[in-house]
Design a protein around this motif. Structure first.
Motif, PDB file in Angstrom:
ATOM      1  N   VAL A  56       7.131   9.268  13.636  1.00 34.18           N
ATOM      2  CA  VAL A  56       6.151  10.015  12.843  1.00 34.18           C
ATOM      3  C   VAL A  56       6.445   9.955  11.336  1.00 34.18           C
ATOM      4  O   VAL A  56       5.512   9.767  10.542  1.00 34.18           O
ATOM      5  N   PRO A  57       7.725  10.079  10.886  1.00 32.58           N
ATOM      6  CA  PRO A  57       7.959   9.984   9.433  1.00 32.58           C
ATOM      7  C   PRO A  57       7.463   8.648   8.849  1.00 32.58           C
ATOM      8  O   PRO A  57       6.962   8.606   7.723  1.00 32.58           O
ATOM      9  N   ASP A  58       7.580   7.549   9.624  1.00 32.76           N
ATOM     10  CA  ASP A  58       7.068   6.252   9.147  1.00 32.76           C
ATOM     11  C   ASP A  58       5.546   6.271   9.070  1.00 32.76           C
ATOM     12  O   ASP A  58       4.950   5.699   8.148  1.00 32.76           O
ATOM     13  N   LEU A  59       4.932   6.942  10.041  1.00 33.80           N
ATOM     14  CA  LEU A  59       3.460   7.012  10.040  1.00 33.80           C
ATOM     15  C   LEU A  59       2.961   7.797   8.827  1.00 33.80           C
ATOM     16  O   LEU A  59       1.902   7.494   8.271  1.00 33.80           O
ATOM     17  N   ILE A  60       3.753   8.805   8.421  1.00 38.44           N
ATOM     18  CA  ILE A  60       3.383   9.560   7.213  1.00 38.44           C
ATOM     19  C   ILE A  60       3.445   8.603   6.005  1.00 38.44           C
ATOM     20  O   ILE A  60       2.520   8.563   5.198  1.00 38.44           O
ATOM     21  N   LYS A  61       4.536   7.811   5.958  1.00 34.35           N
ATOM     22  CA  LYS A  61       4.683   6.847   4.841  1.00 34.35           C
ATOM     23  C   LYS A  61       3.537   5.837   4.842  1.00 34.35           C
ATOM     24  O   LYS A  61       3.107   5.348   3.807  1.00 34.35           O
ATOM     25  N   MET A  62       3.054   5.507   6.061  1.00 38.29           N
ATOM     26  CA  MET A  62       1.970   4.520   6.166  1.00 38.29           C
ATOM     27  C   MET A  62       0.605   5.139   5.851  1.00 38.29           C
ATOM     28  O   MET A  62      -0.421   4.464   5.928  1.00 38.29           O
ATOM     29  N   GLY A  63       0.611   6.445   5.553  1.00 38.28           N
ATOM     30  CA  GLY A  63      -0.638   7.097   5.171  1.00 38.28           C
ATOM     31  C   GLY A  63      -1.489   7.571   6.344  1.00 38.28           C
ATOM     32  O   GLY A  63      -2.661   7.915   6.175  1.00 38.28           O
ATOM     33  N   TRP A  64      -0.904   7.602   7.563  1.00 35.32           N
ATOM     34  CA  TRP A  64      -1.671   8.050   8.729  1.00 35.32           C
ATOM     35  C   TRP A  64      -1.867   9.562   8.728  1.00 35.32           C
ATOM     36  O   TRP A  64      -2.748  10.080   9.401  1.00 35.32           O
TER      37      TRP A  64
END
Ligand code: TXD
Length: 319
Positions: free
Chosen positions: A194-202
């Motif tokens: 999830v932290p990566d998805l936040i970085k990806m703008g999701w």
């Protein structure tokens, strides 16, 4: 091979749903046990009559005596009373502790080889007490909360990301209550944390924080809507996942309340942690690394469970 036997101790809202699911999945023959007379027999008869249209083979029986659970392979415990207005947490604890004593002794006497899943609240203290009263090995007694809390988290995340729940995994650890710990780092969409998805703008950190908070209060949200009781479909489905992993030796890795003997720095307490459930019951307690924030949340949650267990010991001198 003889059919498996599943004893449901408490035939209320969750108990009835458990019976329906276990029958539909043909996990075995089912005994619905309750102190209320007629009700478990009525539910068993009603569910038996769902067999012909659905096409499941399962014998269902209602019971008011512990002899009927003899030789059960799995016991799922929902017996107890919910909190009513004006009732303190300690009042509920005292009443349900007495219920756990009767249930634990009944299981210990009639189904000592069963795998036992406790659902009754306050969960982490009740599963601990149930194990004590039953005398069963610790690896055969677990509590259901983490699978449900993670399912709630998964549902909210799937909605937020607009993806299938099938691809969303999530972990909620700690005690079952306001102090539970949804672990964002170990929650993923098809392996993407999830932290990566936040970085990806999701999504945004704020939205994920709000989802974490909604998950923590997930049970209360449903109580507020239903007004007459608490959630029962998802709790029952979650417990069935655990029962199935045991009966089919699936060795699923699930967050459950399990007895700790030093793992996570906790001794002789039941707390929600990842475990592997197979034919031997709890086959492994999985110790994952927690970041500082999650560790602090987990420790706080453990403190709350400790207080409840201490209160149980204060109420019942035999513990
Ligand atoms: O995540 C979780 N662990 C939970 C826990 C999620 C949702 C609900 N959770 C708790 O499960 C809830 O706070 C309750 O303590 C239990 C059972 O919930 P349910 O909604 O099924 O409650 P009901 O419908 O009141 O059913 C309880 C039944 C009822 O039929 C009583 O007659 C019976 O328990 N009962 C007993 N059966 C056997 N023996 C004894 N002594 C007894 N006392 C009450």
């Amino acid at each position: 091979m003889a059919r498996k036997k599943i004893a449901l101790i408490g035939a209320g809202m969750i108990g009835g749903t458990l019976a329906h699911l276990a029958a539909m999945k043909e996990l075995g023959d089912i005994v619905l046990f309750d102190i209320a007379e007629g009700m478990p027999q009525g539910k068993a008869l009603d569910l038996s009559q769902a067999g012909p249209p659905e096409g499941f083979d399962a014998n269902l029986k209602g019971a008011n005596s512990y002899e009927e659970i003899a030789g059960a392979d799995v016991c799922i415990v929902t017996a107890g009373v919910p909190r009513k207005p004006g009732m303190s947490r300690d009042d509920l604890l005292g009443i349900n502790l007495k219920v756990m004593k009767a249930v634990g002794e009944g299981i210990g006497q009639h189904a000592p080889d069963a795998f036992v899943i406790c659902i009754t609240n306050p969960l982490d203290a009740m599963v601990w007490a149930l194990r004590e009263f039953s005398g069963l090995p610790h690896q055969k007694v677990v509590g259901m909360a983490g699978v449900l809390d993670s399912s709630r988290f998964r549902h909210f995340l799937a909605e937020e990301f607009d993806v299938s729940v099938e691809d969303v995994t999530a972990f909620v650890l700690g005690g079952h209550g306001d102090t539970m710990v949804p672990v964002v780092e170990y929650s993923t969409v098809a392996g993407i944390p999830v932290p990566d998805l936040i970085k990806m703008g999701w999504s945004t950190q704020e939205k994920i924080d709000a989802i974490v908070e909604r998950t923590r209060k997930g049970g209360g949200e449903i109580v507020g809507l239903l007004k007459t009781g608490s959630a029962f479909y998802a709790p029952a489905t979650s417990a069935i996942v655990m029962a199935e992993s045991y009966l089919k030796d699936k060795k699923r890795l699930l967050p459950c309340a399990a007895h700790l003997t030093g793992q996570y720095g906790v001794d002789d307490l039941y707390v929600g942690v990842p475990i592997v459930i197979g034919a031997n019951g709890v086959e492994r307690v999985v110790e994952i690394a927690l970041n500082e924030e999650a560790k602090a949340g987990f420790d706080k949650s453990v403190g709350a469970v400790k207080e409840l267990v201490a209160a149980c010991k204060g109420i019942d001198g035999s513990l």
